[in-house]
Design a protein around this motif. Structure first.
Motif, PDB file in Angstrom:
ATOM      1  N   SER A 172      -8.093  -0.544  -5.347  1.00 57.37           N
ATOM      2  CA  SER A 172      -8.839   0.432  -4.845  1.00 57.37           C
ATOM      3  C   SER A 172     -10.254   0.229  -5.526  1.00 57.37           C
ATOM      4  CB  SER A 172      -8.610   1.829  -5.346  1.00 57.37           C
ATOM      5  OG  SER A 172      -9.712   2.827  -5.073  1.00 57.37           O
ATOM      6  N   ASN A 173     -11.238   0.407  -4.543  1.00 60.33           N
ATOM      7  CA  ASN A 173     -12.591   0.102  -4.682  1.00 60.33           C
ATOM      8  C   ASN A 173     -13.015   0.928  -6.109  1.00 60.33           C
ATOM      9  OD1 ASN A 173     -13.206   2.044  -3.286  1.00 60.33           O
ATOM     10  ND2 ASN A 173     -14.481   0.887  -2.107  1.00 60.33           N
ATOM     11  N   LYS A 174     -12.533   2.039  -6.235  1.00 58.67           N
ATOM     12  CA  LYS A 174     -12.900   2.886  -7.185  1.00 58.67           C
ATOM     13  C   LYS A 174     -12.591   2.617  -8.607  1.00 58.67           C
ATOM     14  CE  LYS A 174      -9.270   6.199  -7.114  1.00 58.67           C
ATOM     15  NZ  LYS A 174      -8.849   7.625  -6.906  1.00 58.67           N
ATOM     16  N   LYS A 234       0.782  -1.231   0.167  1.00 60.65           N
ATOM     17  CA  LYS A 234      -0.040   0.121   0.156  1.00 60.65           C
ATOM     18  C   LYS A 234       0.914   1.218   0.218  1.00 60.65           C
ATOM     19  CE  LYS A 234      -3.662   2.412   2.705  1.00 60.65           C
ATOM     20  NZ  LYS A 234      -4.330   2.240   3.954  1.00 60.65           N
ATOM     21  N   THR A 288      -8.895  -6.534  -0.634  1.00 57.53           N
ATOM     22  CA  THR A 288      -7.624  -6.913  -0.483  1.00 57.53           C
ATOM     23  C   THR A 288      -7.629  -8.363  -0.300  1.00 57.53           C
ATOM     24  OG1 THR A 288      -8.002  -6.817   1.934  1.00 57.53           O
ATOM     25  CG2 THR A 288      -6.866  -4.972   0.893  1.00 57.53           C
ATOM     26  N   THR A 314      -0.452   7.134  -1.154  1.00 59.95           N
ATOM     27  CA  THR A 314      -1.618   7.770  -1.941  1.00 59.95           C
ATOM     28  C   THR A 314      -3.118   6.984  -2.156  1.00 59.95           C
ATOM     29  OG1 THR A 314      -0.729   6.763  -3.946  1.00 59.95           O
ATOM     30  CG2 THR A 314       0.156   8.993  -3.657  1.00 59.95           C
ATOM     31  N   MET A 315      -2.873   5.681  -1.472  1.00 60.79           N
ATOM     32  CA  MET A 315      -4.060   4.704  -1.632  1.00 60.79           C
ATOM     33  C   MET A 315      -4.792   5.046  -0.381  1.00 60.79           C
ATOM     34  SD  MET A 315      -2.477   1.538  -3.360  1.00 60.79           S
ATOM     35  CE  MET A 315      -4.130   0.512  -3.733  1.00 60.79           C
ATOM     36  N   LYS A 316      -5.654   6.103  -0.150  1.00 59.73           N
ATOM     37  CA  LYS A 316      -6.449   6.294   1.032  1.00 59.73           C
ATOM     38  C   LYS A 316      -7.669   5.802   1.007  1.00 59.73           C
ATOM     39  CE  LYS A 316      -3.611  10.626   2.041  1.00 59.73           C
ATOM     40  NZ  LYS A 316      -2.718   9.828   3.048  1.00 59.73           N
ATOM     41  N   GLU A 317      -8.185   5.526  -0.094  1.00 61.00           N
ATOM     42  CA  GLU A 317      -9.493   5.094  -0.279  1.00 61.00           C
ATOM     43  C   GLU A 317      -9.796   3.640   0.078  1.00 61.00           C
ATOM     44  OE1 GLU A 317      -7.029   4.348  -3.571  1.00 61.00           O
ATOM     45  OE2 GLU A 317      -7.789   6.046  -3.327  1.00 61.00           O
ATOM     46  N   GLU A 318     -11.144   3.141   0.082  1.00 63.99           N
ATOM     47  CA  GLU A 318     -11.178   1.703   0.650  1.00 63.99           C
ATOM     48  C   GLU A 318     -10.619   0.843  -0.285  1.00 63.99           C
ATOM     49  OE1 GLU A 318     -15.257  -0.926   1.955  1.00 63.99           O
ATOM     50  OE2 GLU A 318     -15.218   1.518   2.269  1.00 63.99           O
ATOM     51  N   LEU A 319     -10.203  -0.274   0.025  1.00 59.64           N
ATOM     52  CA  LEU A 319      -9.246  -1.231  -0.621  1.00 59.64           C
ATOM     53  C   LEU A 319      -9.918  -2.567  -0.653  1.00 59.64           C
ATOM     54  CD1 LEU A 319      -5.532  -0.308   0.319  1.00 59.64           C
ATOM     55  CD2 LEU A 319      -6.897   0.363  -1.748  1.00 59.64           C
ATOM     56  N   SER A 377      -3.781  -5.438  -3.115  1.00 59.70           N
ATOM     57  CA  SER A 377      -5.216  -4.704  -2.830  1.00 59.70           C
ATOM     58  C   SER A 377      -5.184  -3.762  -4.160  1.00 59.70           C
ATOM     59  CB  SER A 377      -4.534  -3.738  -1.775  1.00 59.70           C
ATOM     60  OG  SER A 377      -3.651  -2.818  -2.005  1.00 59.70           O
TER      61      SER A 377
END
Length: 193
Positions: free
Chosen positions: A110-112, A83, A93, A86-91, A108
């Motif tokens: 990103s769910n976006k 991680k 995994t 910069t990966m602050k969103e929900e992941l 992981s």
């Protein structure tokens, strides 16, 4: 894929029972022409599947996955092994055991970038024990994404990865299937495409 098998025989190195070193063209140095053909072969096979994303795990799966995504005209996502800040969103995994590194790591996404609207093609460089593929499957399941299939560049058919994955309702397609791998001796069985 005969060209891939020929390249494995030419530049692959069976360094121990069950271990194949292909750093001349896939796992360290990448042959872009060969990987473009690999990606195109996967894209041709899955072209009618309605794929919206190609998903892989860093690092060696990126080249064939990127070329498959380019040929399909869709984005490519790679699951990260660490991680970043910069990966602050929900992941999404999953834990994955690496046969060649003999270690377990968290992957992981990103769910976006991967959602329930996606129909994913999974690509991986090797199929040995099936753990990396299962990790990608788990990440897709967490996202609610459907899976069109799993494309494997090199399968070690003498290991149990394929049998682990046969429970899933999508095809597992390997371009080169190694029947046996002993020091300085590589034999193939018939590939899927």
């Amino acid at each position: 894929m005969k060209e891939l098998e020929a390249r494995i025989l030419k530049d692959g190195n069976a360094i121990a029972d069950g271990v194949l070193k292909v750093d001349q063209f896939l796992t360290h140095q990448v042959d872009p022409d060969l990987m473009m053909k690999v990606g195109q072969t996967f894209a041709d096979y899955f072209k009618e599947a309605g794929i919206t994303k190609v998903v892989t795990i860093e690092t060696s799966g990126i080249a064939p996955a990127l070329y498959a995504a380019q040929a399909l005209g869709v984005p490519m996502i790679f699951a990260r092994k660490s991680k970043s800040l910069t990966m602050k969103e929900e992941l999404l995994t999953s834990s994955v055991y690496s046969f060649t590194k003999q270690t377990t790591f968290q992957v992981s996404v990103s769910n976006k970038f991967l959602t329930a609207d996606d129909h994913a093609l999974l690509i991986d460089d090797f199929l040995a024990n099936g753990q990396a593929a299962e990790g990608l499957i788990e990440v897709c399941q967490q996202a609610g994404a459907s899976i069109a299939g799993l494309g494997i560049v090199i399968e070690k058919s003498f290991q149990d990865g394929r049998s682990l994955l046969e429970k899933y309702p999508f095809p597992v397609v390997s371009l080169a299937r190694i029947a046996s791998l002993k020091e300085n001796e590589i034999t193939f069985t018939e590939a899927d495409i």
